[in-house]
Design an enzyme around this catalytic site. Sequence first.
Site, PDB file in Angstrom:
ATOM      1  N   THR A  11     -32.170 -32.446 -24.298  1.00 58.81           N
ATOM      2  CA  THR A  11     -30.734 -31.816 -23.942  1.00 58.81           C
ATOM      3  C   THR A  11     -29.736 -32.479 -23.670  1.00 58.81           C
ATOM      4  O   THR A  11     -28.570 -32.106 -24.676  1.00 58.81           O
ATOM      5  CB  THR A  11     -31.061 -30.701 -22.589  1.00 58.81           C
ATOM      6  OG1 THR A  11     -32.249 -30.037 -22.895  1.00 58.81           O
ATOM      7  CG2 THR A  11     -29.776 -29.785 -22.280  1.00 58.81           C
ATOM      8  N   VAL A  12     -29.391 -33.051 -23.138  1.00 57.59           N
ATOM      9  CA  VAL A  12     -28.229 -34.253 -23.018  1.00 57.59           C
ATOM     10  C   VAL A  12     -28.174 -35.238 -24.168  1.00 57.59           C
ATOM     11  O   VAL A  12     -26.989 -34.899 -24.465  1.00 57.59           O
ATOM     12  CB  VAL A  12     -28.257 -34.942 -21.655  1.00 57.59           C
ATOM     13  CG1 VAL A  12     -27.219 -35.494 -21.501  1.00 57.59           C
ATOM     14  CG2 VAL A  12     -28.682 -34.097 -19.985  1.00 57.59           C
ATOM     15  N   LYS A 100     -29.296 -39.787 -13.577  1.00 59.07           N
ATOM     16  CA  LYS A 100     -29.186 -40.547 -11.886  1.00 59.07           C
ATOM     17  C   LYS A 100     -30.310 -41.344 -11.459  1.00 59.07           C
ATOM     18  O   LYS A 100     -30.382 -41.785 -10.433  1.00 59.07           O
ATOM     19  CB  LYS A 100     -29.295 -39.070 -11.690  1.00 59.07           C
ATOM     20  CG  LYS A 100     -30.059 -38.417 -11.347  1.00 59.07           C
ATOM     21  CD  LYS A 100     -29.892 -37.217 -10.459  1.00 59.07           C
ATOM     22  CE  LYS A 100     -30.789 -36.265 -11.141  1.00 59.07           C
ATOM     23  NZ  LYS A 100     -30.734 -35.483 -11.872  1.00 59.07           N
ATOM     24  N   VAL A 127     -23.902 -38.049 -11.943  1.00 62.79           N
ATOM     25  CA  VAL A 127     -23.387 -37.932 -10.788  1.00 62.79           C
ATOM     26  C   VAL A 127     -22.353 -36.327 -10.796  1.00 62.79           C
ATOM     27  O   VAL A 127     -21.710 -36.734 -11.884  1.00 62.79           O
ATOM     28  CB  VAL A 127     -22.633 -38.331  -9.532  1.00 62.79           C
ATOM     29  CG1 VAL A 127     -22.170 -37.298  -8.266  1.00 62.79           C
ATOM     30  CG2 VAL A 127     -23.614 -39.939  -9.014  1.00 62.79           C
ATOM     31  N   GLU A 185     -36.746 -25.829 -12.417  1.00 59.45           N
ATOM     32  CA  GLU A 185     -37.471 -25.881 -13.429  1.00 59.45           C
ATOM     33  C   GLU A 185     -39.311 -25.266 -12.654  1.00 59.45           C
ATOM     34  O   GLU A 185     -38.672 -24.195 -11.605  1.00 59.45           O
ATOM     35  CB  GLU A 185     -37.842 -27.158 -12.681  1.00 59.45           C
ATOM     36  CG  GLU A 185     -36.915 -28.194 -12.886  1.00 59.45           C
ATOM     37  CD  GLU A 185     -36.093 -28.337 -14.703  1.00 59.45           C
ATOM     38  OE1 GLU A 185     -37.036 -28.682 -15.118  1.00 59.45           O
ATOM     39  OE2 GLU A 185     -35.434 -29.338 -14.550  1.00 59.45           O
ATOM     40  N   ASP A 196     -32.352 -34.214  -5.641  1.00 58.50           N
ATOM     41  CA  ASP A 196     -31.989 -34.571  -6.764  1.00 58.50           C
ATOM     42  C   ASP A 196     -30.276 -34.731  -5.525  1.00 58.50           C
ATOM     43  O   ASP A 196     -29.517 -36.341  -6.325  1.00 58.50           O
ATOM     44  CB  ASP A 196     -31.645 -33.422  -7.353  1.00 58.50           C
ATOM     45  CG  ASP A 196     -30.548 -33.274  -7.963  1.00 58.50           C
ATOM     46  OD1 ASP A 196     -30.907 -33.959  -9.428  1.00 58.50           O
ATOM     47  OD2 ASP A 196     -30.051 -32.875  -8.277  1.00 58.50           O
ATOM     48  N   LYS A 200     -28.105 -38.262  -6.018  1.00 59.37           N
ATOM     49  CA  LYS A 200     -26.470 -38.234  -6.685  1.00 59.37           C
ATOM     50  C   LYS A 200     -26.174 -39.076  -5.116  1.00 59.37           C
ATOM     51  O   LYS A 200     -24.874 -39.917  -5.593  1.00 59.37           O
ATOM     52  CB  LYS A 200     -26.298 -37.137  -6.625  1.00 59.37           C
ATOM     53  CG  LYS A 200     -27.236 -36.606  -7.790  1.00 59.37           C
ATOM     54  CD  LYS A 200     -26.443 -35.290  -8.138  1.00 59.37           C
ATOM     55  CE  LYS A 200     -27.364 -34.525  -9.439  1.00 59.37           C
ATOM     56  NZ  LYS A 200     -27.277 -33.255  -9.553  1.00 59.37           N
ATOM     57  N   GLY A 297     -26.158 -29.096 -17.239  1.00 60.11           N
ATOM     58  CA  GLY A 297     -26.177 -28.421 -18.673  1.00 60.11           C
ATOM     59  C   GLY A 297     -25.497 -29.205 -19.876  1.00 60.11           C
ATOM     60  O   GLY A 297     -25.431 -30.303 -19.612  1.00 60.11           O
TER      61      GLY A 297
HETATM   62  N1  HSE Z   1     -31.686 -29.831 -11.710  1.00 57.76           N
HETATM   63  C1  HSE Z   1     -29.640 -30.750 -11.527  1.00 57.76           C
HETATM   64  C2  HSE Z   1     -29.351 -29.553 -10.955  1.00 57.76           C
HETATM   65  C3  HSE Z   1     -29.245 -30.933 -13.052  1.00 57.76           C
HETATM   66  O1  HSE Z   1     -29.245 -28.461 -10.256  1.00 57.76           O
HETATM   67  O2  HSE Z   1     -28.127 -29.987 -10.372  1.00 57.76           O
HETATM   68  C4  HSE Z   1     -28.415 -32.136 -12.851  1.00 57.76           C
HETATM   69  O3  HSE Z   1     -28.461 -33.244 -12.126  1.00 57.76           O
END
Ligand code: HSE
Length: 399
Positions: A11-12, A100, A127, A185, A196, A200, A297
Amino acid sequence: MIKVAVLGYGTVGSGVVEVIQDNNSLISAGLDDSIEVRYILDLREFPGDKNESLVVHDVNVIMDDPEIDVVCETMGGAGAAYEFTKAALKKGKSVCTSNKELVEKYGPELIELARENGCNYLFEASVGGGIPIIRPMNTSLAPEHIDSIKGILNGTTNYMLTKMSESGVGYDDVLKDAQELGYAERNPEADVEGHDAGRKIAILASLMTGKTVRYEDIYIEGITKIEAVDFAFADRLGRSIKLIASAEDKDGSISAMVAPRMLSKDHPLSVVSDVFNAIYVTGNMLGDVMFYGKGAGKLATASAVVSDVIELARAAKDKVTLPCVWSKEPVKLADRSDVRARFFVRIATGDADRLKYALGKAQRIADIDGQTGFVTDEMTEREFLNAIKDMDVRTIRFD
Ligand code: HSE
């Protein structure tokens, strides 16, 4: 001509190629040089993709090409991504990443390795997705003593909390909805348990201190215990419930945490909704400043990676080391039990008097759906936990 290799066409990674190609003339004009994606590393084939001819499966093709100036690592994980990043830096190729996990685990080592080899390691997209925060921390905020950072750093959980707040729907239904929309997910643990956001804030707290704040040392509480009734209480109190990742420096005592908080509706973070992220930084001279935008995104995150590519291309031309103060020295975090805070706490109404007695000074808010809610005065977490021990309560920090 700046030649770029992209590691990982997910994706990225595919977003990075798209941003470089679609905004090429604009990027080139700003750089006074052209920029080209020369290779895409991926194990898969991409038949029919317009960049099919750029795909390679052997990383050495990239490492052995002296014309590659910049490597974008968008593979994720801390295995192959770590090895490939080190290999590139050792060859004097600058690397930028959205990863990250890798940055949190090996940031200072990779920054140092880059310096030893006359190149740079950048991680703007690690981040806050597309939000510029790492570069401002390293440059615009450099004159500041950063007193605190508070952030909504996870889009999935912010979407879920927003929907729970707006619709009164429970956690399980909102999670299902977020999964159907692709915001959560299939295995949502990393997001909903706060990990997550924890990685960060570990990165931001490290930049705040110039040393290493380890993710493993941070107290992390997710959103899985938040129920619809909590929003009813929050509403009664004129508050929002947000998952806040925070880091504070109080006279050299550093604390960091990820936890749901009931925020006053006057706080700018309280109105950050849906999948948006925001980071609220307080500097001793500047005061408060907030960075807001899309925290995830494809194109938003890719745009942040490409901003690093541009920075790296400029630095390579001028042969400069970009500013980033992040040493390996570990930070010992303050004992959370000593940190003073206010708490929202609720209990079955039949046990409310017992809780009131144990808490001493606490304001009784309301009885809702068989639960009674209180807000405590400021107290240490140790005092609070002592007061509620052996009681079946739910608590949310109250800011
Ligand atoms: N799963 C992460 C979020 C994606 O929902 O922010 C970006 O790191």
